[in-house]
Design a protein around this motif. Structure first.
Motif, PDB file in Angstrom:
ATOM      1  N   LYS B  89       9.348   8.324 -21.770  1.00  0.00           N
ATOM      2  CA  LYS B  89       8.033   8.814 -21.357  1.00  0.00           C
ATOM      3  C   LYS B  89       7.568   8.090 -20.100  1.00  0.00           C
ATOM      4  CE  LYS B  89       5.785  10.367 -25.575  1.00  0.00           C
ATOM      5  NZ  LYS B  89       4.966   9.821 -26.654  1.00  0.00           N
ATOM      6  N   VAL B  90       6.769   8.791 -19.326  1.00  0.00           N
ATOM      7  CA  VAL B  90       6.240   8.213 -18.098  1.00  0.00           C
ATOM      8  C   VAL B  90       4.724   8.193 -18.145  1.00  0.00           C
ATOM      9  CG1 VAL B  90       6.021   8.505 -15.607  1.00  0.00           C
ATOM     10  CG2 VAL B  90       8.212   8.959 -16.727  1.00  0.00           C
ATOM     11  N   TYR B  91       4.138   7.046 -17.874  1.00  0.00           N
ATOM     12  CA  TYR B  91       2.691   6.908 -17.851  1.00  0.00           C
ATOM     13  C   TYR B  91       2.252   6.637 -16.420  1.00  0.00           C
ATOM     14  CZ  TYR B  91       3.592   6.204 -22.813  1.00  0.00           C
ATOM     15  OH  TYR B  91       4.017   6.359 -24.112  1.00  0.00           O
ATOM     16  N   GLU B  92       1.340   7.426 -15.951  1.00  0.00           N
ATOM     17  CA  GLU B  92       0.870   7.221 -14.588  1.00  0.00           C
ATOM     18  C   GLU B  92      -0.248   6.187 -14.563  1.00  0.00           C
ATOM     19  OE1 GLU B  92      -0.305  10.776 -12.623  1.00  0.00           O
ATOM     20  OE2 GLU B  92      -0.742   9.757 -10.745  1.00  0.00           O
ATOM     21  N   VAL B  93      -0.163   5.294 -13.622  1.00  0.00           N
ATOM     22  CA  VAL B  93      -1.171   4.244 -13.485  1.00  0.00           C
ATOM     23  C   VAL B  93      -2.099   4.588 -12.340  1.00  0.00           C
ATOM     24  CG1 VAL B  93      -1.573   1.815 -13.024  1.00  0.00           C
ATOM     25  CG2 VAL B  93       0.463   2.509 -14.289  1.00  0.00           C
ATOM     26  N   LEU B  94      -3.390   4.564 -12.627  1.00  0.00           N
ATOM     27  CA  LEU B  94      -4.362   4.817 -11.569  1.00  0.00           C
ATOM     28  C   LEU B  94      -5.174   3.559 -11.339  1.00  0.00           C
ATOM     29  CD1 LEU B  94      -5.790   8.374 -12.312  1.00  0.00           C
ATOM     30  CD2 LEU B  94      -4.005   7.690 -10.720  1.00  0.00           C
ATOM     31  N   GLU B  95      -4.721   2.741 -10.437  1.00  0.00           N
ATOM     32  CA  GLU B  95      -5.450   1.505 -10.151  1.00  0.00           C
ATOM     33  C   GLU B  95      -5.661   1.416  -8.650  1.00  0.00           C
ATOM     34  OE1 GLU B  95      -6.070  -2.004 -11.409  1.00  0.00           O
ATOM     35  OE2 GLU B  95      -4.734  -2.135 -13.156  1.00  0.00           O
ATOM     36  N   SER B  96      -6.881   1.616  -8.261  1.00  0.00           N
ATOM     37  CA  SER B  96      -7.122   1.647  -6.823  1.00  0.00           C
ATOM     38  C   SER B  96      -6.862   0.285  -6.196  1.00  0.00           C
ATOM     39  CB  SER B  96      -8.562   2.079  -6.540  1.00  0.00           C
ATOM     40  OG  SER B  96      -9.445   1.184  -7.180  1.00  0.00           O
ATOM     41  N   ASP B  97      -7.000  -0.785  -6.989  1.00  0.00           N
ATOM     42  CA  ASP B  97      -6.778  -2.098  -6.388  1.00  0.00           C
ATOM     43  C   ASP B  97      -5.299  -2.371  -6.150  1.00  0.00           C
ATOM     44  OD1 ASP B  97      -5.917  -2.618  -8.940  1.00  0.00           O
ATOM     45  OD2 ASP B  97      -6.723  -4.652  -8.957  1.00  0.00           O
ATOM     46  N   LEU B  98      -4.445  -1.505  -6.657  1.00  0.00           N
ATOM     47  CA  LEU B  98      -3.028  -1.606  -6.338  1.00  0.00           C
ATOM     48  C   LEU B  98      -2.803  -1.334  -4.858  1.00  0.00           C
ATOM     49  CD1 LEU B  98      -0.679  -0.005  -9.009  1.00  0.00           C
ATOM     50  CD2 LEU B  98      -0.696  -2.333  -8.155  1.00  0.00           C
ATOM     51  N   SER B  99      -3.413  -0.246  -4.400  1.00  0.00           N
ATOM     52  CA  SER B  99      -3.282   0.092  -2.988  1.00  0.00           C
ATOM     53  C   SER B  99      -3.801  -1.051  -2.126  1.00  0.00           C
ATOM     54  CB  SER B  99      -4.026   1.384  -2.671  1.00  0.00           C
ATOM     55  OG  SER B  99      -3.419   2.458  -3.360  1.00  0.00           O
ATOM     56  N   ASP B 100      -4.944  -1.609  -2.528  1.00  0.00           N
ATOM     57  CA  ASP B 100      -5.493  -2.742  -1.783  1.00  0.00           C
ATOM     58  C   ASP B 100      -4.477  -3.875  -1.699  1.00  0.00           C
ATOM     59  OD1 ASP B 100      -7.739  -1.237  -1.724  1.00  0.00           O
ATOM     60  OD2 ASP B 100      -8.831  -2.398  -3.236  1.00  0.00           O
ATOM     61  N   LYS B 101      -3.902  -4.160  -2.843  1.00  0.00           N
ATOM     62  CA  LYS B 101      -2.894  -5.221  -2.924  1.00  0.00           C
ATOM     63  C   LYS B 101      -1.735  -4.928  -1.958  1.00  0.00           C
ATOM     64  CE  LYS B 101      -0.223  -8.431  -5.017  1.00  0.00           C
ATOM     65  NZ  LYS B 101      -0.504  -9.870  -4.920  1.00  0.00           N
ATOM     66  N   PHE B 102      -1.305  -3.681  -1.945  1.00  0.00           N
ATOM     67  CA  PHE B 102      -0.162  -3.317  -1.118  1.00  0.00           C
ATOM     68  C   PHE B 102      -0.522  -3.300   0.360  1.00  0.00           C
ATOM     69  CE2 PHE B 102       1.517  -0.860  -5.006  1.00  0.00           C
ATOM     70  CZ  PHE B 102       2.020  -2.035  -5.533  1.00  0.00           C
ATOM     71  N   VAL B 103      -1.754  -2.962   0.644  1.00  0.00           N
ATOM     72  CA  VAL B 103      -2.209  -3.030   2.033  1.00  0.00           C
ATOM     73  C   VAL B 103      -2.130  -4.470   2.513  1.00  0.00           C
ATOM     74  CG1 VAL B 103      -4.216  -2.872   3.543  1.00  0.00           C
ATOM     75  CG2 VAL B 103      -3.714  -1.002   1.973  1.00  0.00           C
ATOM     76  N   LYS B 104      -2.640  -5.377   1.678  1.00  0.00           N
ATOM     77  CA  LYS B 104      -2.605  -6.795   2.048  1.00  0.00           C
ATOM     78  C   LYS B 104      -1.178  -7.299   2.188  1.00  0.00           C
ATOM     79  CE  LYS B 104      -7.040  -8.005   0.048  1.00  0.00           C
ATOM     80  NZ  LYS B 104      -7.578  -8.008  -1.331  1.00  0.00           N
ATOM     81  N   LEU B 105      -0.370  -6.937   1.221  1.00  0.00           N
ATOM     82  CA  LEU B 105       1.037  -7.343   1.244  1.00  0.00           C
ATOM     83  C   LEU B 105       1.714  -6.862   2.524  1.00  0.00           C
ATOM     84  CD1 LEU B 105       3.478  -8.507  -0.378  1.00  0.00           C
ATOM     85  CD2 LEU B 105       3.833  -6.199  -1.261  1.00  0.00           C
ATOM     86  N   SER B 106       1.427  -5.626   2.884  1.00  0.00           N
ATOM     87  CA  SER B 106       2.015  -5.055   4.093  1.00  0.00           C
ATOM     88  C   SER B 106       1.562  -5.818   5.330  1.00  0.00           C
ATOM     89  CB  SER B 106       1.629  -3.584   4.223  1.00  0.00           C
ATOM     90  OG  SER B 106       2.091  -2.838   3.123  1.00  0.00           O
ATOM     91  N   GLN B 107       0.265  -6.128   5.347  1.00  0.00           N
ATOM     92  CA  GLN B 107      -0.294  -6.811   6.516  1.00  0.00           C
ATOM     93  C   GLN B 107       0.401  -8.140   6.791  1.00  0.00           C
ATOM     94  OE1 GLN B 107      -4.450  -6.873   5.522  1.00  0.00           O
ATOM     95  NE2 GLN B 107      -4.911  -5.048   6.780  1.00  0.00           N
ATOM     96  N   GLU B 108       0.833  -8.794   5.740  1.00  0.00           N
ATOM     97  CA  GLU B 108       1.524 -10.075   5.917  1.00  0.00           C
ATOM     98  C   GLU B 108       2.795  -9.926   6.746  1.00  0.00           C
ATOM     99  OE1 GLU B 108       2.152 -11.777   2.070  1.00  0.00           O
ATOM    100  OE2 GLU B 108       0.022 -11.613   1.550  1.00  0.00           O
ATOM    101  N   SER B 109       3.329  -8.707   6.771  1.00  0.00           N
ATOM    102  CA  SER B 109       4.506  -8.440   7.600  1.00  0.00           C
ATOM    103  C   SER B 109       4.134  -7.606   8.817  1.00  0.00           C
ATOM    104  CB  SER B 109       5.568  -7.699   6.786  1.00  0.00           C
ATOM    105  OG  SER B 109       5.941  -8.435   5.652  1.00  0.00           O
ATOM    106  N   ASN B 110       2.843  -7.577   9.117  1.00  0.00           N
ATOM    107  CA  ASN B 110       2.352  -6.740  10.211  1.00  0.00           C
ATOM    108  C   ASN B 110       2.821  -5.296  10.063  1.00  0.00           C
ATOM    109  OD1 ASN B 110       0.994  -8.835  11.630  1.00  0.00           O
ATOM    110  ND2 ASN B 110       3.000  -9.575  12.307  1.00  0.00           N
ATOM    111  N   PHE B 111       2.798  -4.871   8.848  1.00  0.00           N
ATOM    112  CA  PHE B 111       3.260  -3.533   8.517  1.00  0.00           C
ATOM    113  C   PHE B 111       2.043  -2.695   8.150  1.00  0.00           C
ATOM    114  CE2 PHE B 111       5.068  -0.246   5.836  1.00  0.00           C
ATOM    115  CZ  PHE B 111       6.324  -0.012   6.361  1.00  0.00           C
ATOM    116  N   LYS B 112       1.975  -1.510   8.726  1.00  0.00           N
ATOM    117  CA  LYS B 112       0.812  -0.660   8.495  1.00  0.00           C
ATOM    118  C   LYS B 112       1.044   0.239   7.287  1.00  0.00           C
ATOM    119  CE  LYS B 112      -2.161   2.576  11.030  1.00  0.00           C
ATOM    120  NZ  LYS B 112      -2.240   3.369  12.288  1.00  0.00           N
ATOM    121  N   TYR B 113       0.321  -0.037   6.227  1.00  0.00           N
ATOM    122  CA  TYR B 113       0.497   0.695   4.965  1.00  0.00           C
ATOM    123  C   TYR B 113       0.042   2.144   5.065  1.00  0.00           C
ATOM    124  CZ  TYR B 113      -0.588   2.186   0.180  1.00  0.00           C
ATOM    125  OH  TYR B 113      -0.689   2.893  -0.984  1.00  0.00           O
TER     126      TYR B 113
END
Lengths: 128, 128
Positions: B89-113
């Motif tokens: 089974k697959v459960y979808e996760v809806l966590e808007s702070d995930l995107s925030d986290k990934f934006v920050k993570l990307s920024q550390e590599s100067n990567f535009k999310y």
DNA sequence: TCTGTTATGTTATATTATAACGTAACATAT
DNA sequence: ATATGTTACGTTATAATATAACATAACAGA
């Protein structure tokens, strides 16, 4: 201890290391036909082993493979990538606190975390 | 406003909604042949549209598709899943702070999310 | 040397996805 | 109402990705 690679495995790994972008299995095959590799099987077998030992990772959404740039990579199973949509380059992210985050996230659903695959798409530093 | 679905799109969506597990395109096709769907093209076209409007998501590592359970899902592009290795089974996760986290993570590599795809594998509540 | 294990070579086939072409249905602008 | 553009449909063929299955070789350790 470093596992020693067979000839075919070395050839496949070298092909991936020589590439800036991830390569599909058949693209690898095309690149190394001159070295005597003749069938998809040979490529997939080498890939299987290389992935198992962490020398190669698969980018699921691209059906492609990259050589891991990290010595003795621990990402046997869990992987995290930044994928540039402009130049197609893939950057592997090694952040142990990512796994922690995902463990916690999983727990909120009473889900027992094992591994993860994270693919972030965007524009890399060089292309910006 | 809700986009209205064509007949084929409804049939494909219904097949996915009726399934506990994600389905591959050919598995969908097999399920709905009795309803007059005859070719992979028809399935893939419907899937393309359904994915575009957010009614269906693709699980990249499984080459499979699931119906989104959320009304008017915003996960057109970014998706996060918990995938149970026991019951599939697959459960979808809806966590808007995930995107925030990934934006920050990307920024550390100067990567535009832009978007992400997260697949967490483990054991779900019911199987534990 | 026997035996088990791992790697190899090779042919065939399964699985997933798209290309390409012609036709139909339908909205809307003239 | 008809011409036109757009979207969907049906169909055949084919591309792209991945594995099955079988026979053989290479090699390590009992």
């Amino acid at each position: 201890m470093e596992p020693s690679l067979t000839n075919n495995q070395k050839i496949v790994l070298q092909a991936l290391e020589d590439s800036e972008q991830p390569l599909g299995a058949y693209s690898i095959l095309f690149n190394i036909e001159k070295k005597g590799i003749k069938s998809p099987q040979q490529v997939y077998r080498a890939l299987d082993k290389l992935i198992e030992i962490g020398a190669v990772h698969k980018i699921e959404s691209l059906n492609s493979y990259i050589a891991c740039k990290h010595k003795d990579c621990k990402a046997r199973e869990s992987t995290s990538f930044l994928i540039c949509q402009e130049c197609q380059k893939v950057y592997e992210v090694l952040e142990s606190d990512l796994s922690d985050k995902f463990v916690k996230l999983s727990q909120e659903s009473n889900f027992k975390y094992f591994t993860h695959n994270l693919e972030i798409f965007g524009i890399c530093d060089l292309c910006n």
